[in-house]
Design a protein around this motif. Structure first.
Motif, PDB file in Angstrom:
ATOM      1  N   GLY A 166       6.621   6.426  -6.720  1.00 15.45           N
ATOM      2  CA  GLY A 166       5.142   7.214  -7.062  1.00 15.45           C
ATOM      3  C   GLY A 166       4.122   6.235  -7.000  1.00 15.45           C
ATOM      4  O   GLY A 166       3.009   6.494  -6.657  1.00 15.45           O
ATOM      5  N   ALA A 167       4.161   4.884  -7.609  1.00 14.19           N
ATOM      6  CA  ALA A 167       3.386   3.965  -7.879  1.00 14.19           C
ATOM      7  C   ALA A 167       2.919   3.134  -6.411  1.00 14.19           C
ATOM      8  O   ALA A 167       1.837   3.054  -6.364  1.00 14.19           O
ATOM      9  CB  ALA A 167       3.808   2.973  -8.884  1.00 14.19           C
ATOM     10  N   ARG A 168       4.126   3.227  -5.597  1.00 14.26           N
ATOM     11  CA  ARG A 168       3.792   2.716  -4.447  1.00 14.26           C
ATOM     12  C   ARG A 168       2.947   3.634  -3.749  1.00 14.26           C
ATOM     13  O   ARG A 168       1.999   3.073  -2.877  1.00 14.26           O
ATOM     14  CB  ARG A 168       5.102   2.251  -3.611  1.00 14.26           C
ATOM     15  CG  ARG A 168       5.011   1.659  -2.343  1.00 14.26           C
ATOM     16  CD  ARG A 168       6.436   1.614  -1.733  1.00 14.26           C
ATOM     17  NE  ARG A 168       6.077   0.623  -0.549  1.00 14.26           N
ATOM     18  CZ  ARG A 168       6.451  -0.821  -0.590  1.00 14.26           C
ATOM     19  NH1 ARG A 168       6.604  -1.479  -1.810  1.00 14.26           N
ATOM     20  NH2 ARG A 168       6.138  -1.594   0.523  1.00 14.26           N
ATOM     21  N   GLU A 169       3.147   4.788  -3.634  1.00 12.10           N
ATOM     22  CA  GLU A 169       2.450   5.887  -2.844  1.00 12.10           C
ATOM     23  C   GLU A 169       0.964   5.625  -3.313  1.00 12.10           C
ATOM     24  O   GLU A 169      -0.014   6.061  -2.445  1.00 12.10           O
ATOM     25  CB  GLU A 169       3.092   7.247  -2.963  1.00 12.10           C
ATOM     26  CG  GLU A 169       4.466   7.353  -2.411  1.00 12.10           C
ATOM     27  CD  GLU A 169       4.990   8.697  -2.455  1.00 12.10           C
ATOM     28  OE1 GLU A 169       4.486   9.637  -2.975  1.00 12.10           O
ATOM     29  OE2 GLU A 169       6.375   8.759  -2.383  1.00 12.10           O
ATOM     30  N   ARG A 170       0.889   5.792  -4.665  1.00  7.96           N
ATOM     31  CA  ARG A 170      -0.527   6.115  -5.251  1.00  7.96           C
ATOM     32  C   ARG A 170      -1.394   4.641  -4.711  1.00  7.96           C
ATOM     33  O   ARG A 170      -2.510   4.705  -4.292  1.00  7.96           O
ATOM     34  CB  ARG A 170      -0.672   6.187  -6.594  1.00  7.96           C
ATOM     35  CG  ARG A 170      -0.023   7.679  -7.070  1.00  7.96           C
ATOM     36  CD  ARG A 170      -0.383   7.631  -8.615  1.00  7.96           C
ATOM     37  NE  ARG A 170      -0.015   6.680  -9.181  1.00  7.96           N
ATOM     38  CZ  ARG A 170       1.378   6.678  -9.908  1.00  7.96           C
ATOM     39  NH1 ARG A 170       2.148   7.727  -9.612  1.00  7.96           N
ATOM     40  NH2 ARG A 170       1.878   5.758 -10.683  1.00  7.96           N
ATOM     41  N   LEU A 171      -0.760   3.464  -4.759  1.00  9.27           N
ATOM     42  CA  LEU A 171      -1.540   2.378  -4.450  1.00  9.27           C
ATOM     43  C   LEU A 171      -1.833   2.152  -3.115  1.00  9.27           C
ATOM     44  O   LEU A 171      -2.755   1.748  -2.500  1.00  9.27           O
ATOM     45  CB  LEU A 171      -0.780   1.122  -4.879  1.00  9.27           C
ATOM     46  CG  LEU A 171      -1.261   0.579  -6.276  1.00  9.27           C
ATOM     47  CD1 LEU A 171      -0.718   1.368  -7.354  1.00  9.27           C
ATOM     48  CD2 LEU A 171      -1.147  -0.771  -6.550  1.00  9.27           C
ATOM     49  N   LEU A 172      -0.859   2.777  -2.168  1.00 11.10           N
ATOM     50  CA  LEU A 172      -1.030   2.664  -0.797  1.00 11.10           C
ATOM     51  C   LEU A 172      -1.820   3.768  -0.274  1.00 11.10           C
ATOM     52  O   LEU A 172      -2.861   3.577   0.777  1.00 11.10           O
ATOM     53  CB  LEU A 172       0.342   2.922   0.150  1.00 11.10           C
ATOM     54  CG  LEU A 172       1.399   2.049  -0.016  1.00 11.10           C
ATOM     55  CD1 LEU A 172       2.732   2.533   0.572  1.00 11.10           C
ATOM     56  CD2 LEU A 172       0.860   0.652   0.691  1.00 11.10           C
ATOM     57  N   ALA A 173      -1.992   4.760  -0.996  1.00  6.55           N
ATOM     58  CA  ALA A 173      -3.085   6.015  -0.685  1.00  6.55           C
ATOM     59  C   ALA A 173      -4.639   5.388  -1.000  1.00  6.55           C
ATOM     60  O   ALA A 173      -5.469   5.539  -0.464  1.00  6.55           O
ATOM     61  CB  ALA A 173      -2.832   7.098  -1.404  1.00  6.55           C
ATOM     62  N   HIS A 174      -4.431   4.432  -2.139  1.00  9.33           N
ATOM     63  CA  HIS A 174      -5.957   3.922  -2.709  1.00  9.33           C
ATOM     64  C   HIS A 174      -6.490   2.736  -1.814  1.00  9.33           C
ATOM     65  O   HIS A 174      -7.423   3.016  -1.505  1.00  9.33           O
ATOM     66  CB  HIS A 174      -5.667   3.526  -3.988  1.00  9.33           C
ATOM     67  CG  HIS A 174      -7.013   3.458  -5.043  1.00  9.33           C
ATOM     68  ND1 HIS A 174      -7.884   4.418  -5.065  1.00  9.33           N
ATOM     69  CD2 HIS A 174      -7.515   2.021  -5.005  1.00  9.33           C
ATOM     70  CE1 HIS A 174      -8.781   3.561  -5.671  1.00  9.33           C
ATOM     71  NE2 HIS A 174      -8.768   2.294  -5.702  1.00  9.33           N
ATOM     72  N   TYR A 175      -5.451   1.971  -1.682  1.00  6.99           N
ATOM     73  CA  TYR A 175      -5.772   0.778  -0.984  1.00  6.99           C
ATOM     74  C   TYR A 175      -5.432   0.726   0.534  1.00  6.99           C
ATOM     75  O   TYR A 175      -6.066  -0.301   1.326  1.00  6.99           O
ATOM     76  CB  TYR A 175      -5.350  -0.644  -1.549  1.00  6.99           C
ATOM     77  CG  TYR A 175      -5.725  -0.620  -2.835  1.00  6.99           C
ATOM     78  CD1 TYR A 175      -7.273  -1.104  -3.080  1.00  6.99           C
ATOM     79  CD2 TYR A 175      -5.022  -0.490  -4.099  1.00  6.99           C
ATOM     80  CE1 TYR A 175      -7.504  -1.438  -4.403  1.00  6.99           C
ATOM     81  CE2 TYR A 175      -5.632  -0.767  -5.466  1.00  6.99           C
ATOM     82  CZ  TYR A 175      -6.987  -1.264  -5.631  1.00  6.99           C
ATOM     83  OH  TYR A 175      -7.226  -1.483  -6.766  1.00  6.99           O
ATOM     84  N   GLY A 176      -4.436   1.514   1.052  1.00 14.42           N
ATOM     85  CA  GLY A 176      -4.278   1.320   2.709  1.00 14.42           C
ATOM     86  C   GLY A 176      -2.986   0.380   2.551  1.00 14.42           C
ATOM     87  O   GLY A 176      -2.353   0.045   1.785  1.00 14.42           O
ATOM     88  N   PRO A 177      -2.378   0.427   3.863  1.00 11.66           N
ATOM     89  CA  PRO A 177      -1.320  -0.280   4.351  1.00 11.66           C
ATOM     90  C   PRO A 177      -1.352  -1.881   3.755  1.00 11.66           C
ATOM     91  O   PRO A 177      -0.199  -2.600   3.684  1.00 11.66           O
ATOM     92  CB  PRO A 177      -1.449  -0.348   5.722  1.00 11.66           C
ATOM     93  CG  PRO A 177      -2.162   0.784   6.151  1.00 11.66           C
ATOM     94  CD  PRO A 177      -3.108   0.935   5.203  1.00 11.66           C
ATOM     95  N   SER A 178      -2.874  -2.544   3.495  1.00  9.99           N
ATOM     96  CA  SER A 178      -2.838  -3.986   3.341  1.00  9.99           C
ATOM     97  C   SER A 178      -2.001  -4.197   1.968  1.00  9.99           C
ATOM     98  O   SER A 178      -1.694  -5.259   1.606  1.00  9.99           O
ATOM     99  CB  SER A 178      -4.309  -4.004   3.131  1.00  9.99           C
ATOM    100  OG  SER A 178      -4.923  -3.613   2.093  1.00  9.99           O
ATOM    101  N   ALA A 179      -1.721  -3.099   1.070  1.00 16.67           N
ATOM    102  CA  ALA A 179      -1.188  -3.413  -0.293  1.00 16.67           C
ATOM    103  C   ALA A 179       0.198  -3.493  -0.208  1.00 16.67           C
ATOM    104  O   ALA A 179       1.189  -3.618  -1.064  1.00 16.67           O
ATOM    105  CB  ALA A 179      -1.634  -2.138  -1.164  1.00 16.67           C
ATOM    106  N   SER A 180       0.857  -3.007   1.086  1.00  9.62           N
ATOM    107  CA  SER A 180       2.325  -3.040   1.142  1.00  9.62           C
ATOM    108  C   SER A 180       3.044  -4.546   0.714  1.00  9.62           C
ATOM    109  O   SER A 180       3.922  -4.201  -0.021  1.00  9.62           O
ATOM    110  CB  SER A 180       2.824  -2.419   2.667  1.00  9.62           C
ATOM    111  OG  SER A 180       4.132  -2.416   2.675  1.00  9.62           O
ATOM    112  N   GLU A 181       2.672  -5.387   1.279  1.00  6.97           N
ATOM    113  CA  GLU A 181       3.138  -6.821   1.251  1.00  6.97           C
ATOM    114  C   GLU A 181       3.190  -6.914  -0.482  1.00  6.97           C
ATOM    115  O   GLU A 181       4.041  -7.489  -1.061  1.00  6.97           O
ATOM    116  CB  GLU A 181       2.362  -7.684   2.059  1.00  6.97           C
ATOM    117  CG  GLU A 181       3.368  -9.169   1.989  1.00  6.97           C
ATOM    118  CD  GLU A 181       2.703 -10.114   2.720  1.00  6.97           C
ATOM    119  OE1 GLU A 181       2.881 -11.317   2.635  1.00  6.97           O
ATOM    120  OE2 GLU A 181       1.778  -9.789   3.854  1.00  6.97           O
TER     121      GLU A 181
END
Length: 309
Positions: free
Chosen positions: A12-27
Motif C-alpha cells: 500500500g505504501a509503495r503504491e501511494r508513493l509511486l502514485a504521488h512521485y511517479g516511477p522515479s521513487a521505485s529505486e
C-alpha cells in the motif's frame, strides 16, 4: 547499508508513493528498508514493524533502549523532509509530534509515537472544537517565526494551485459540472492573501493528520508547511477535515476563533473545494461526488448565507 528485518516496503505504501512521485521513487522504495535499518543501528533502535500510512514517506515503528516505541519516518523527497523538520522545529513543544533524532544525509527522522501507538488514541467527543483550538495555537506560535525558510503560500497559489486548476479545467471532461467549475474559477483567481495574518501553516489538515495522545489532546502531524495567510489553513480544514460533513459548522468555528470574517473565509473555501474537486476528478477518486456537493453548496449559499448555517 544494513540489512533490514522489516522486509520490503508494504504494498500500500509503495503504491501511494509511486502514485504521488511517479516511477522515479521505485529505486528509493527498494532501498528504504536498508535505510531504516541503517538509522536504527545508528540510534540503537530495534525495528518492529511498518505503519501503512502516508503518501510522501515510509513509516516504521521501533523501540529505543528503554523499550519506548518511537516512529521512524523516511522521506523520498529531501526537500519535503527539510520543510517538515523545519516546521516541527518552529512548533517544538507545541501540539505536534516531537522530533527525537534526524539523519539529514538519509532524510529520516525518529519521532515521538503519539498516543503510544500508530494513529494515536480514541477521538474525544468535542473533537472539532479541540482541533480548532490547536490550529489557532499553532498559528500563534508560527506568527513569531514567519520569516522561517519555508515555501511561501503566495508562490504556491501562483505557481502551483491556480495553474493546475486552469490546466485541469481545460483537459478534464467535467460533464454536467462544467458550469460549477466555470462559476468558481474567477473567484479563485481573485484570492488575495493578507500579510497581516502571515504565519507558519500546516497546509495539510486532513482528519488523518490530526491524532490524539494519552491525555486526549489533539496533535497535528504530517504537515506540508508553508508560510502565509492563516485563512488557507482554516479553509482547508473547513473543506477537507471531514469532506461533505459539517462543513458550515467548521466554518463558523474557524471564523469565530481566527477572527476571519465568514465572507472572506468562504471565498478561500470555494477555491480550495474547487482545487479538490478537480484533483479527485482527475484521479477518479470516489470523493469527487462529495467534493462537488461541497463546492456547489458553498457557491449556492454564498458568503452571506454561510454564516447562518
Amino acid at each position: 547499508m544494513a540489512a533490514s528485518p522489516l522486509g520490503c516496503v508494504l504494498p500500500g505504501a509503495r503504491e501511494r508513493l509511486l502514485a504521488h512521485y511517479g516511477p522515479s521513487a521505485s529505486e528509493w522504495l527498494d532501498a528504504a528498508p536498508s535505510l531504516l535499518a541503517t538509522v536504527a543501528e545508528r540510534w540503537k533502535l530495534a525495528l518492529r514493524s511498518y505503519h501503512d500510512a502516508g503518501h510522501s514517506s515510509v513509516v516504521a515503528v521501533a523501540l529505543d533502549r528503554q523499550d519506548t516505541p518511537v516512529l521512524l519516518k523516511a522521506w523520498f523527497d529531501p526537500t519535503r523532509y527539510r520543510d517538515e523538520i523545519t516546521a516541527l522545529g518552529v512548533w517544538a513543544g507545541g501540539p505536534t509530534a516531537d522530533v527525537i533524532e534526524t539523519a539529514d544525509d538519509l532524510s529520516i527522522a525518529a519521532m515521538e509515537l503519539v498516543g503510544g501507538r500508530p494513529g494515536g488514541t480514541a477521538r474525544p467527543e468535542r473533537e472539532v472544537q479541540m482541533v480548532a483550538a490547536v490550529i489557532h495555537g499553532l498559528h500563534t506560535v508560527g506568527r513569531k517565526q514567519a520569516r522561517t525558510m519555508l515555501p511561501r503560500l503566495d508562490d504556491f497559489l501562483q505557481r502551483t494551485m491556480l495553474p493546475r486548476i486552469v490546466d485541469r479545467t481545460v483537459k478534464l471532461d467535467l460533464g454536467t459540472r462544467g458550469w460549477l467549475v466555470r462559476e468558481a474559477l474567477p473567484e479563485a483567481h481573485a484570492l488575495r492573501p493578507s500579510s497581516a495574518r502571515t504565519t507558519v501553516l500546516h497546509a495539510d489538515l486532513y482528519r488523518e493528520n490530526v491524532i490524539f495522545d494519552q491525555r486526549g489532546l489533539a496533535r497535528l502531524i504530517d504537515p506540508h508547511p508553508m508560510v502565509g495567510d492563516a485563512a488557507y489553513d482554516w479553509a482547508f480544514w473547513t473543506v477537507h477535515y471531514d469532506l461533505g460533513q459539517a462543513t458550515f459548522q467548521r466554518m463558523a468555528i474557524a471564523s469565530r476563533i481566527s477572527g476571519i470574517s465568514v465572507p472572506e473565509l468562504s471565498a478561500w473555501c470555494r477555491a480550495i473545494a474547487l482545487d479538490g474537486l478537480l484533483y479527485y476528478t482527475e484521479i477518479g477518486d470516489p470523493a469527487e461526488e462529495s467534493a462537488a456537493e461541497v463546492l456547489a453548496t458553498l457557491m449556492a449559499v454564498g458568503a452571506e448565507g454561510a454564516g447562518s448555517r
